[in-house]
Motif scaffolding. Structure first.
Motif, short mmCIF file in Angstrom:
data_model
loop_
_atom_site.label_atom_id
_atom_site.label_comp_id
_atom_site.label_asym_id
_atom_site.label_seq_id
_atom_site.Cartn_x
_atom_site.Cartn_y
_atom_site.Cartn_z
N VAL A 66 34.83 -37.76 -17.15
CA VAL A 66 34.62 -37.96 -15.71
C VAL A 66 33.94 -36.75 -15.08
N ALA A 67 34.47 -35.57 -15.37
CA ALA A 67 33.91 -34.36 -14.73
C ALA A 67 32.45 -34.15 -15.14
N PRO A 68 32.11 -34.18 -16.45
CA PRO A 68 30.69 -33.98 -16.78
C PRO A 68 29.77 -35.06 -16.19
N VAL A 69 30.23 -36.30 -16.12
CA VAL A 69 29.38 -37.36 -15.55
C VAL A 69 29.16 -37.10 -14.06
N MET A 70 30.22 -36.75 -13.35
CA MET A 70 30.08 -36.49 -11.91
C MET A 70 29.22 -35.25 -11.67
N GLU A 71 29.40 -34.24 -12.50
CA GLU A 71 28.57 -33.03 -12.32
C GLU A 71 27.10 -33.35 -12.54
N ALA A 72 26.82 -34.13 -13.57
CA ALA A 72 25.41 -34.47 -13.85
C ALA A 72 24.82 -35.29 -12.71
N LEU A 73 25.58 -36.25 -12.18
CA LEU A 73 25.07 -37.08 -11.08
C LEU A 73 24.82 -36.21 -9.85
N SER A 74 25.75 -35.30 -9.62
CA SER A 74 25.60 -34.43 -8.46
C SER A 74 24.33 -33.57 -8.61
N ALA A 75 24.18 -32.94 -9.77
CA ALA A 75 23.06 -32.01 -9.96
C ALA A 75 21.72 -32.74 -10.04
N ARG A 76 21.71 -33.91 -10.69
CA ARG A 76 20.41 -34.52 -10.97
C ARG A 76 20.04 -35.66 -10.03
N PHE A 77 21.02 -36.30 -9.42
CA PHE A 77 20.68 -37.39 -8.50
C PHE A 77 20.86 -36.98 -7.03
N TYR A 78 22.03 -36.43 -6.70
CA TYR A 78 22.32 -36.21 -5.27
C TYR A 78 21.70 -34.93 -4.71
N GLU A 79 21.89 -33.81 -5.43
CA GLU A 79 21.43 -32.55 -4.84
C GLU A 79 19.94 -32.54 -4.55
N PRO A 80 19.09 -33.05 -5.46
CA PRO A 80 17.66 -33.07 -5.11
C PRO A 80 17.37 -33.91 -3.87
N ARG A 81 18.19 -34.93 -3.60
CA ARG A 81 17.92 -35.80 -2.44
C ARG A 81 18.57 -35.30 -1.17
N LEU A 82 19.78 -34.74 -1.31
CA LEU A 82 20.55 -34.38 -0.12
C LEU A 82 20.47 -32.89 0.18
N GLY A 83 20.08 -32.12 -0.82
CA GLY A 83 20.13 -30.66 -0.67
C GLY A 83 21.58 -30.17 -0.65
N ALA A 84 22.49 -31.02 -1.07
CA ALA A 84 23.92 -30.67 -1.06
C ALA A 84 24.65 -31.59 -2.03
N SER A 85 25.92 -31.29 -2.27
CA SER A 85 26.72 -32.16 -3.14
C SER A 85 27.02 -33.46 -2.40
N PRO A 86 27.27 -34.54 -3.14
CA PRO A 86 27.58 -35.81 -2.47
C PRO A 86 28.97 -35.77 -1.82
N SER A 87 29.15 -36.53 -0.76
CA SER A 87 30.48 -36.64 -0.14
C SER A 87 31.37 -37.52 -1.01
N GLY A 88 32.65 -37.51 -0.71
CA GLY A 88 33.62 -38.32 -1.46
C GLY A 88 33.43 -39.82 -1.24
N ASP A 89 32.61 -40.21 -0.26
CA ASP A 89 32.30 -41.63 -0.08
C ASP A 89 31.09 -42.03 -0.91
N MET A 90 30.29 -41.05 -1.31
CA MET A 90 29.10 -41.37 -2.09
C MET A 90 29.42 -41.47 -3.58
N MET A 91 30.35 -40.64 -4.03
CA MET A 91 30.70 -40.68 -5.46
C MET A 91 32.20 -40.42 -5.59
N PHE A 92 32.89 -41.28 -6.32
CA PHE A 92 34.34 -41.11 -6.47
C PHE A 92 34.82 -41.83 -7.73
N ALA A 93 35.99 -41.41 -8.21
CA ALA A 93 36.62 -42.11 -9.34
C ALA A 93 37.55 -43.16 -8.73
N ALA A 94 37.38 -44.42 -9.16
CA ALA A 94 38.12 -45.53 -8.55
C ALA A 94 39.31 -45.92 -9.42
#
Ligand code: GLA
Length: 393
Positions: free
Chosen positions: A352-380
Motif C-alpha cells: 500500500v505505501a509504495p503504491v501510494m507513494e508512486a501515485l503521489s510522486a508520479r501522478f498527483y504532484e506533477p499535476r497539483l504541485g502538492a501531495s493529494p488530499s485524503g479525498d483524492m487517494m485513500f485505502a478503502a
C-alpha cells in the motif's frame, strides 16, 4: 423525533457496465458515507440543506407527482427517493427537515449520488414508521432487496439508465466483505475479502458527473448493448438475455457469431459485456481462494476491456492503473462508470505505501504541485450497509 440516516458509497472491484445487462458485479460498501441528520415534521414536506456552498437548500412537497428540479440539481436525488417510495405505495404523510453531510467524494464513480438516494429513503421511511429489513411483525416493513430494487428504478428519474449495483451495494454492505450482486431477480452474496488484501482508491481528478456530461455517453453504451443483444440474442427468434448467452459453454463460438453479425463498435461493446461477466465469476473464485495474483490479473483485463472495447477510460485513468501496477499493485482498473472518476488498485498489505507513494510522486504532484488530499487517494475498507440511528423519542 429526530434521526441520522447513514448510507455508504461503494467501490466496484470488478464487473463494470454489466449490471444493466443483467450480469453480476462485485463491489464493496465504503467506509465513507452520506449522512442526513433530520427531524420529523407533521407536514408532508422535505426541507434539506448542506454545509457545502455548491448545494443550495431546497424544499418540496411529498405528493405523488413530485417534479424534477433543473438538470444537475442535487435535490433530484432526494426527489427520486421520495417519488420511488410513493409510487411503490408507501404513504409518506410526515416529512423531514435537516442537513446533508458526507465524505464520499462527489462525481468520482464512488456512488455518492446513490448514497444520497438511499439515505433520503431511509430517513423518509423512518419518519413514517416503516421498518427496513426487520422481521415480519405488526409494523409496516420493506425488505432491503425490495428497497434496493425500487430505488434503482427510482434513481433513473435523474436521467441515467443505470443498473442496480449502487443502491444494492449501499444497502447490503457487510464489514470485511465484498458483495456479489446478481440481477433479475436481485440477489446479494457477501464474499469475505482476504485479510491481507487492501484497496487503494485514486481519483483521476476529472469529475464523472452522472447527472451531467457522462450521462449521454453512459446511456449510449446501454443503448448499444440493447442493439447488440437484439441481433445476437434474437438470432433464434425470441430475444434471450446476456445471462443466457453467457451460460452457453461455447464462449469462443458466441463471440465468433457476434463478430459476424454485428457492426464493429457494437461487437466491441458486446465483447466487453460478455467477457466482463465471466471475469466476475472468476474473480469471486479468486477472492474465495485468496488468489491475489489471479484477482489482480482479472482487474487488469477488465480495465483493458473497458478502455479498448467499451471506451469509457481516460488517459488519466490509464496512467493511474499503469503507475499502480509498476509500483507493485496486484491489479488495478477504473471503477464505476468511467469517463473520469477513480481507479481502484488491489495491493497486499505491504504494497500500500509504495503504491501510494508512486501515485503521489508520479501522478498527483506533477499535476497539483502538492501531495493529494485524503479525498483524492485513500485505502478503502469493506464496510457495513446503510442504516438509521434514532436520536430521541
Ligand atoms: C454507474 C451506474 C451503475 C453501473 C456503473 C457501471 O455507477 O449507476 O448502475 O452501471 O455505472 O458499472
Amino acid at each position: 423525533m429526530s434521526g441520522l440516516a447513514i448510507a455508504p458509497g461503494r467501490v466496484n472491484l470488478i464487473g463494470e457496465h454489466t449490471d444493466y445487462n443483467g450480469l453480476p458485479v462485485l463491489p464493496m460498501a465504503l467506509d465513507r458515507d452520506i449522512r442526513i441528520e433530520y427531524s420529523v415534521t407533521d407536514r408532508p414536506v422535505v426541507r434539506l440543506d448542506s454545509p457545502r456552498a455548491r448545494f443550495d437548500p431546497f424544499a418540496f412537497q411529498l405528493k405523488r407527482s413530485i417534479e424534477a428540479a433543473r438538470q444537475g440539481d442535487w435535490s433530484n436525488y432526494v426527489r427520486a427517493a421520495a417519488r420511488g417510495l410513493l409510487e411503490h405505495g408507501v404513504p409518506l404523510e410526515r416529512g423531514i427537515e435537516g442537513t446533508v453531510a458526507g465524505n464520499v467524494p462527489i462525481a468520482s464513480g464512488l456512488s455518492s449520488s446513490s448514497a444520497l438516494v438511499v439515505a433520503s429513503a431511509l430517513a423518509l421511511l423512518n419518519a413514517n414508521g416503516v421498518e427496513v429489513g426487520g422481521d415480519p411483525g405488526p409494523a409496516p416493513a420493506i425488505a432491503r432487496l425490495e428497497l434496493a430494487a425500487l430505488l434503482a428504478r427510482a434513481e433513473r428519474f435523474v436521467g441515467l439508465e443505470g443498473g442496480g449495483m449502487d443502491q444494492a451495494a449501499c444497502l447490503h454492505g457487510v464489514a470485511g466483505h465484498a458483495l456479489r450482486i446478481d440481477f433479475e431477480p436481485l440477489r446479494v452474496t457477501p464474499v469475505a475479502v482476504p485479510q491481507r488484501w487492501r484497496w487503494v482508491v485514486a481519483s483521476s481528478l476529472a469529475r464523472a458527473e452522472k447527472s451531467r456530461g457522462a450521462r449521454a455517453a453512459y446511456n449510449e453504451r446501454a443503448q448499444q448493448c440493447r442493439e447488440a443483444l437484439a441481433v445476437v440474442g434474437g438470432a433464434e427468434g425470441e430475444v434471450v438475455g446476456f445471462r443466457d448467452l453467457v451460460a452457453d459453454a461455447d464462449a469462443d463460438g458466441l463471440l465468433e457469431r457476434a463478430r459476424r453479425a454485428l457492426p464493429r463498435v457494437l461487437f466491441r461493446r458486446f465483447r466487453h459485456v460478455v467477457t466482463e461477466g465471466r471475469r466476475v465469476a472468476l474473480a469471486e473464485v479468486a477472492m474465495r481462494d485468496g488468489d491475489t495474483r489471479g484477482f489482480g490479473d482479472l482487474m487488469v483485463r477488465s480495465h483493458e476491456s473497458l478502455r479498448d472495447d467499451y471506451e469509457v477510460s481516460t488517459p488519466e485513468l490509464d496512467e493511474i492503473v499503469a503507475v499502480a501496477l509498476q509500483a507493485g499493485a496486484a491489479g488495478a482498473r477504473l471503477t464505476g462508470a468511467g469517463f473520469g472518476g477513480c481507479a481502484v488498485a488491489l495491493c497486499e498489505a505491504g504494497q500500500v505505501a509504495p503504491v501510494m507513494e508512486a501515485l503521489s510522486a508520479r501522478f498527483y504532484e506533477p499535476r497539483l504541485g502538492a501531495s493529494p488530499s485524503g479525498d483524492m487517494m485513500f485505502a478503502a475498507q469493506p464496510s457495513g450497509g446503510a442504516r438509521v440511528q434514532i436520536a430521541d423519542g
